[in-house]
Design an enzyme around this catalytic site. Structure first.
Site, PDB file in Angstrom:
ATOM      1  CG  HIS A 171       0.275   4.224   4.039  1.00  0.00           C
ATOM      2  ND1 HIS A 171      -0.074   4.185   2.707  1.00  0.00           N
ATOM      3  CD2 HIS A 171       1.099   5.269   4.186  1.00  0.00           C
ATOM      4  CE1 HIS A 171       0.539   5.165   2.069  1.00  0.00           C
ATOM      5  NE2 HIS A 171       1.257   5.846   2.945  1.00  0.00           N
ATOM      6  CB  VAL A 172      -2.468  -0.839   7.146  1.00  0.00           C
ATOM      7  CG1 VAL A 172      -3.070  -1.651   8.279  1.00  0.00           C
ATOM      8  CG2 VAL A 172      -3.396   0.321   6.779  1.00  0.00           C
ATOM      9  CE  LYS A 224     -14.826   4.000  -1.548  1.00  0.00           C
ATOM     10  NZ  LYS A 224     -14.169   3.606  -0.315  1.00  0.00           N
TER      11      LYS A 224
HETATM   12  P1  NAD Z   1      -0.568   0.547   0.813  1.00  0.00           P
HETATM   13  O1  NAD Z   1      -0.759   0.708  -0.631  1.00  0.00           O
HETATM   14  O2  NAD Z   1       0.162   1.574   1.599  1.00  0.00           O
HETATM   15  O3  NAD Z   1       0.162  -0.871   1.106  1.00  0.00           O
HETATM   16  C1  NAD Z   1      -0.091  -2.039   0.405  1.00  0.00           C
HETATM   17  C2  NAD Z   1       1.229  -2.786   0.321  1.00  0.00           C
HETATM   18  O4  NAD Z   1       0.991  -4.070  -0.257  1.00  0.00           O
HETATM   19  C3  NAD Z   1       2.273  -2.085  -0.552  1.00  0.00           C
HETATM   20  O5  NAD Z   1       3.479  -1.951   0.161  1.00  0.00           O
HETATM   21  C4  NAD Z   1       2.404  -3.023  -1.751  1.00  0.00           C
HETATM   22  O6  NAD Z   1       3.707  -3.020  -2.284  1.00  0.00           O
HETATM   23  C5  NAD Z   1       2.049  -4.361  -1.131  1.00  0.00           C
HETATM   24  N1  NAD Z   1       1.621  -5.376  -2.102  1.00  0.00           N
HETATM   25  C6  NAD Z   1       0.852  -5.198  -3.209  1.00  0.00           C
HETATM   26  N2  NAD Z   1       0.686  -6.375  -3.844  1.00  0.00           N
HETATM   27  C7  NAD Z   1       1.333  -7.305  -3.108  1.00  0.00           C
HETATM   28  C8  NAD Z   1       1.531  -8.700  -3.240  1.00  0.00           C
HETATM   29  N3  NAD Z   1       1.033  -9.398  -4.264  1.00  0.00           N
HETATM   30  N4  NAD Z   1       2.252  -9.352  -2.291  1.00  0.00           N
HETATM   31  C9  NAD Z   1       2.784  -8.670  -1.260  1.00  0.00           C
HETATM   32  N5  NAD Z   1       2.647  -7.345  -1.088  1.00  0.00           N
HETATM   33  C10 NAD Z   1       1.922  -6.678  -1.996  1.00  0.00           C
HETATM   34  O7  NAD Z   1      -2.034   0.307   1.415  1.00  0.00           O
HETATM   35  P2  NAD Z   1      -2.479   0.442   2.937  1.00  0.00           P
HETATM   36  O8  NAD Z   1      -3.013   1.809   3.177  1.00  0.00           O
HETATM   37  O9  NAD Z   1      -1.418  -0.119   3.816  1.00  0.00           O
HETATM   38  O10 NAD Z   1      -3.745  -0.546   2.947  1.00  0.00           O
HETATM   39  C11 NAD Z   1      -3.563  -1.957   2.896  1.00  0.00           C
HETATM   40  C12 NAD Z   1      -4.909  -2.635   2.658  1.00  0.00           C
HETATM   41  O11 NAD Z   1      -5.799  -2.269   3.706  1.00  0.00           O
HETATM   42  C13 NAD Z   1      -5.602  -2.228   1.357  1.00  0.00           C
HETATM   43  O12 NAD Z   1      -6.348  -3.335   0.889  1.00  0.00           O
HETATM   44  C14 NAD Z   1      -6.570  -1.133   1.799  1.00  0.00           C
HETATM   45  O13 NAD Z   1      -7.688  -1.057   0.932  1.00  0.00           O
HETATM   46  C15 NAD Z   1      -6.965  -1.654   3.167  1.00  0.00           C
HETATM   47  N6  NAD Z   1      -7.414  -0.598   4.080  1.00  0.00           N
HETATM   48  C16 NAD Z   1      -6.608   0.456   4.359  1.00  0.00           C
HETATM   49  C17 NAD Z   1      -7.034   1.458   5.203  1.00  0.00           C
HETATM   50  C18 NAD Z   1      -6.147   2.631   5.549  1.00  0.00           C
HETATM   51  O14 NAD Z   1      -6.496   3.388   6.485  1.00  0.00           O
HETATM   52  N7  NAD Z   1      -5.038   2.828   4.877  1.00  0.00           N
HETATM   53  C19 NAD Z   1      -8.313   1.370   5.794  1.00  0.00           C
HETATM   54  C20 NAD Z   1      -9.117   0.263   5.518  1.00  0.00           C
HETATM   55  C21 NAD Z   1      -8.656  -0.727   4.653  1.00  0.00           C
END
Ligand code: NAD
Length: 351
Positions: free
Chosen positions: A187-188, A80
């Site tokens: 996104h997820v 990382k």
């Molecule tokens: P993102 O930032 O696109 O989405 C996160 C969402 O959570 C946002 O819409 C945000 O408004 C919401 N949020 C934040 N705090 C909140 C709360 N207290 N209550 C409700 N909603 C809340 O992130 P992502 O890419 O969708 O990833 C989501 C999670 O998955 C993260 O923890 C990330 O580290 C993990 N992750 C993502 C990937 C990937 O490919 N994007 C891969 C592995 C792990």
């Protein structure tokens, strides 16, 4: 403080402290373990309040990548990078170029990708100075969805298949009529709602941005819940898809579900929260196993592969989770403990 005595040091192979006077870049690259192959992991840019905080984060994250890669069945190690500074204030092209040169100086022992505070555009600048940058173009897509290198569609699909197999193991049911409480519709999370909708499940959703909730409600028939109420939903599954450390004694006590399966990294506030979930008869899908779709995607973009091969690899997340659940039952251990054991067995055995 001695770096070698650091509480998170855990046999790291290589640490590089990077400073570029001209651009002002200050960064740390950590390579935890390369037994299975070159280390792969995102580059995060964050306004750390101290160098110690940055060091702590990079050591913890790179170790996590070793475990994630091993459980995803990749010939890849864990690493990382962190850049110290607020991306909205100090990020420049010169800084990205300098970071690309530092990644290159490690000769391929560390392959960098996207993480918080970084975009595909930033990585493309780094890639002008190093061939060891991943996740900047997507040749293979899940379901033909357009992707620019952001692996979220693959992460969401991996979480979906993992959630499905966890429900099968815990409840002996398919997803028809299953209720899933989803925290975070980024996104997820939003893509997960779509998969669940198509599979006949009902999603109870929350986000701090109402427009994200509106999309899930209008497009996929989801039911809106206030952010503070998501732990109390009378559902079968809780899917954390926002931030980490949300499973602590207080939130676990509120859960009414039988399964926790979601995308967020580092969901357990402390490792012993895995035992608390077990004590409540909640089957926990270890986060770094179920959310490995992103790293699997990035891996396939770097090798000669195909859409079908990548999808099959993503679907193997469910097989790996079942292996964890079977062993956890046999040994009467929490699933997070068993996932760590299996990962260590894999990466301690050289490829
Ligand atoms: P993102 O930032 O696109 O989405 C996160 C969402 O959570 C946002 O819409 C945000 O408004 C919401 N949020 C934040 N705090 C909140 C709360 N207290 N209550 C409700 N909603 C809340 O992130 P992502 O890419 O969708 O990833 C989501 C999670 O998955 C993260 O923890 C990330 O580290 C993990 N992750 C993502 C990937 C990937 O490919 N994007 C891969 C592995 C792990």
């Amino acid at each position: 403080m001695s770096v070698f005595q650091h509480i998170e040091f855990d046999n790291h192979e290589h640490l590089a402290f990077c400073h570029d006077k001209e651009s002002g870049l200050k960064a740390i690259i950590a390579i935890h373990n390369t037994n299975l192959g070159a280390s792969l992991g995102g580059c995060r840019m964050w306004p750390y309040v101290s160098d110690d905080e940055a060091l702590n984060d990079v050591l913890r994250l790179s170790k996590g990548m070793t475990y994630k890669a091993a459980m995803a069945g990749l010939n890849q190690g864990g690493g990382k990078a962190v850049i110290i500074g607020d991306p909205r204030k100090i990020k420049t092209i010169g800084l990205m170029r300098a970071m690309g040169r530092f990644v290159d100086s490690l000769g391929g022992k560390y392959i960098s990708a996207e993480d918080s505070g970084m975009s595909v555009t930033d990585l493309k600048i780094m890639a002008e100075h190093s061939s060891h940058i991943a996740g900047i173009e997507a040749k293979y897509h899940v379901f033909g969805e357009h992707a620019d290198g952001n692996p979220a569609p693959s992460t969401a699909y991996g979480v979906f298949v993992g959630l499905k197999s966890t429900v099968e193991f815990a409840l002996n049911k398919d997803l028809t009529g299953i209720k899933v409480a989803i925290q975070g519709l980024g996104h997820v999370g939003l893509r997960l709602v779509e998969h669940l909708y198509k599979a006949g499940a009902t999603s109870y959703v929350t986000d701090i941005y109402p427009e994200n909730v509106d999309k899930a409600v209008s497009q996929f028939g989801a039911i809106a819940v206030k952010p503070e109420d998501i732990y109390d939903v009378d559902a079968d599954v809780f899917a954390p898809c926002a931030m980490g450390a949300i499973l602590n004694p207080l939130t676990i006590a509120r859960l009414k579900v039988k399964v926790v399966a979601g995308a967020a990294n580092n969901q357990l506030a402390t490792e012993d929260c895995g035992q608390l979930l077990k004590d409540k008869h909640i089957l926990y899908a270890p986060d770094y196993v179920i959310n490995a779709g992103g790293i699997i995607d990035i891996y396939h973009q770097k090798i000669p592969s195909s859409h079908e091969a990548m999808r099959a690899h993503l679907e193997r997340i469910s097989t790996t989770l079942t292996e964890v659940y079977v062993r956890a039952e046999e040994l009467n251990l929490a699933t997070n403990v068993v996932a760590n054991q299996i990962a260590e067995e894999r990466f301690n055995k050289k490829a």
